[in-house]
Write a protein that holds these residues in place. Structure first.
Motif, short mmCIF file in Angstrom:
data_model
loop_
_atom_site.label_atom_id
_atom_site.label_comp_id
_atom_site.label_asym_id
_atom_site.label_seq_id
_atom_site.Cartn_x
_atom_site.Cartn_y
_atom_site.Cartn_z
N MET A 199 0.83 -1.21 0.00
CA MET A 199 0.00 0.00 0.00
C MET A 199 0.86 1.26 0.00
N ALA B 247 3.40 1.91 -1.74
CA ALA B 247 3.87 2.30 -3.08
C ALA B 247 2.93 3.33 -3.74
N PRO B 248 1.61 3.06 -3.82
CA PRO B 248 0.73 4.10 -4.37
C PRO B 248 0.73 5.38 -3.51
N MET B 249 0.95 5.25 -2.21
CA MET B 249 0.99 6.44 -1.35
C MET B 249 2.22 7.29 -1.69
N ASP C 233 3.54 7.54 -4.60
CA ASP C 233 3.20 8.26 -5.84
C ASP C 233 2.47 9.56 -5.53
N ARG D 117 3.64 13.78 -6.40
CA ARG D 117 2.97 14.60 -7.42
C ARG D 117 2.71 16.01 -6.89
N ILE E 247 -0.18 17.80 -6.52
CA ILE E 247 -1.25 17.90 -5.52
C ILE E 247 -1.12 16.70 -4.58
N LYS F 46 -2.50 15.26 -2.05
CA LYS F 46 -3.64 15.07 -1.17
C LYS F 46 -4.65 14.15 -1.82
N VAL F 47 -5.17 13.22 -1.03
CA VAL F 47 -6.31 12.41 -1.46
C VAL F 47 -7.40 12.56 -0.39
N PRO F 48 -8.67 12.42 -0.79
CA PRO F 48 -9.76 12.72 0.16
C PRO F 48 -10.12 11.58 1.10
N THR F 49 -9.35 10.52 1.10
CA THR F 49 -9.75 9.25 1.72
C THR F 49 -10.20 9.36 3.18
N MET G 184 -3.74 12.54 3.64
CA MET G 184 -4.93 11.69 3.52
C MET G 184 -6.21 12.47 3.82
N TYR H 260 -4.44 4.32 6.30
CA TYR H 260 -5.46 3.76 5.40
C TYR H 260 -5.96 2.43 5.94
#
Lengths: 183, 303
Positions: B21, B23-25, B27, B31, B33, B35-38, B66, B295
């Motif tokens: 998990m 690895a995608p974090m 990424d 980048r 932005i 931030k992800v809305p999770t 997150m 997560y």
């Protein structure tokens, strides 16, 4: 989870092949070529579909548009109702989405929530010039103001039914079935 | 997963899930932005009873990436100074709606104690001389990124094993994933029971020669009053990761250090900034691994 029983087949391998061939032509026609197009498959079955569309567009236009992979897990609005932690995969888009025309590709559109999450995920990666949506099956019952630009087949369903898309790359065959939840 | 208390309690599968998990974090933090809305609407508190810069900031930044809100309680300025007990502090945080508490405490087992009654998820940010699981997980993630695997690697943990929670968490996690763990350092700082998990090699040069990875531990100056080492100069000469020692090791020896470094004591400056060193990368990987931890603790439906 209730059991699913196969109720009817709505597409066979030939049907899937013809639908994708038409969708490829429609994407090229709407975008006057495919030079600016990136095909972005929504995990999981959107990815092989995007790869096939890229090959088909290549055979029409001479060059295959790049294919990206989008994982929308972190953007879902139903994470807390889905059960424990779905696996997150990597998102990979081979070129910048800013100023590109992104065609999102998925197997089925239903409520529209997956598409909304995909758009949110996409806009965190950049600002595309346009976003279009291509699906193999539209089964209706939208809960959001979202409408696909390219549709392989409209399949009216009841909410008790489920559409199952099988693809060679994942399931070993190309076919679309309507399944019914058993009480 | 409800709490993260130590790598000792994790299964091999759980460790691998966290690493996958992350690895995608990573990424996401690379980048524009970040931030992800999770975890929108979740609250994560950091409760640190011991000083820390990187761990505390890393946990807070991971929460922000997150989209969780964060509350930070530093003991120096909190009601703890007025004598509030650990238990009452946790009840206070729970009453504020906190979903997860990251705790660092000088007493072994403090996070386990909180987990015994807290409704919030407890994350061990380092407890006494027991465990520091997130540090070990980020070390493993960094090793796997560079070496492609953990299984079968010879991983040397060098230095003050006895006082090190980083060493313990690493030893548990590495051995679960099938690495060959070697420990080396002053005999006075290597506890006897470590032999259950690792090969003990007092000859530092020999240990470095066979290692694929070396994780250099910080000499905990604050815990060295007991006369367990003779002097800092001696320590450097006998056990320090010097340029000369690295030169005799494998060409692709990977060098880790959990920070903060005592340069010129356990590690030379040239070594810390050499091409084989991934010490800076450990810091950014730390944020990714902590996002993965959040997560897994808070992302899905609560079982």
């Amino acid at each position: 989870m209730s059991e699913l029983k196969r109720k009817a087949q709505v597409m066979d391998a030939e049907g899937v092949r013809r639908a994708l061939a038409r969708l490829a032509h429609e994407i090229v026609e709407k975008n006057q070529g495919a030079a600016e197009v990136i095909l972005v498959g929504i995990r999981r079955r959107g990815i092989p579909l995007a790869q096939r569309l890229s090959k088909l567009i290549g055979s029409i236009e001479g060059t295959e548009p790049p294919v990206g992979e989008l994982d929308i897990t972190l953007y879902r609005d139903d994470l807390s109702t889905l059960g424990p932690n779905p696996i997150v995969h990597r998102t990979y888009i081979p070129k910048p989405v800013t100023d590109a025309t992104v065609v999102l590709v998925d197997d089925v559109i239903y409520t529209g929530r997956t598409t909304r999450a995909a758009m949110d995920a996409l806009f965190d990666l950049g600002r595309p010039r346009a976003v279009q949506l291509c699906v193999l099956i539209d089964r209706g019952h939208r809960e959001l103001p979202i409408r696909p630009d390219f549709v392989g087949k409209n399949v009216p369903t009841s909410k008790k039914e489920v559409i199952e898309v099988h693809l060679e790359e994942i399931d070993g065959e190309d076919a679309v079935y309507i399944m019914e939840k058993q009480e | 997963m409800k709490h993260l208390l130590g790598t000792k309690d994790l299964t091999k599968e759980e460790i691998l899930t966290i690493l996958d998990m992350a690895a995608p974090m990573k990424d996401i933090i690379l980048r524009e932005i970040k931030k992800v809305p999770t975890l929108r609407g979740k609250i994560i508190a950091t409760l640190f009873y011991e000083p820390s810069t990187r761990t505390k900031n890393s946990f807070e930044l991971a929460a922000k990436f997150m989209s969780a809100d964060t509350v930070s309680i530093s003991v120096a300025t909190s009601a703890v100074q007025k004598g509030e007990s650990l238990r009452d502090t946790v009840y206070t945080l729970e009453a504020m709606g906190v979903d997860a508490i990251v705790i660092r405490h000088s007493r072994n087992g403090a996070p386990h104690y909180l987990a015994s009654f807290s409704k919030a998820s407890i994350v061990n940010g380092g407890d006494g001389q027991n465990e520091h699981p997130s540090q070990a997980l980020l070390d493993l993630f960094t090793i796997r990124e560079h070496k492609g695997r953990i299984e079968g690697l010879k991983v040397l943990i060098l230095g003050d094993i006895m006082h090190s929670r980083v060493a313990k968490s690493n030893i548990y996690a590495l051995s679960k994933l099938g690495a060959e763990v070697i420990v080396s350092g002053p005999p006075t700082l290597i506890p006897e029971h470590v032999k259950e998990y690792a090969e003990v090699c007092y000859d530092v040069d020999a240990a470095i020669r066979k290692a694929d990875v070396v994780n250099v531990l910080r000499l905990q100056l604050e815990r060295q009053q007991a006369g367990l080492i003779t002097s800092l100069q001696d320590y450097h000469a006998t056990y320090g990761l010097t340029k000369e020692r690295v030169a005799k090791g494998k060409d692709d020896l990977l060098i880790l250090h959990p920070g903060p470094m005592n340069r010129g004591i356990e590690i030379d400056e040239e070594v810390a900034y050499s091409r084989q060193s991934v010490i800076q990368e450990q810091v950014s990987n730390g944020v990714a691994v902590r996002m993965a931890i959040y997560y897994l603790l808070l992302g899905g439906a609560q079982a």
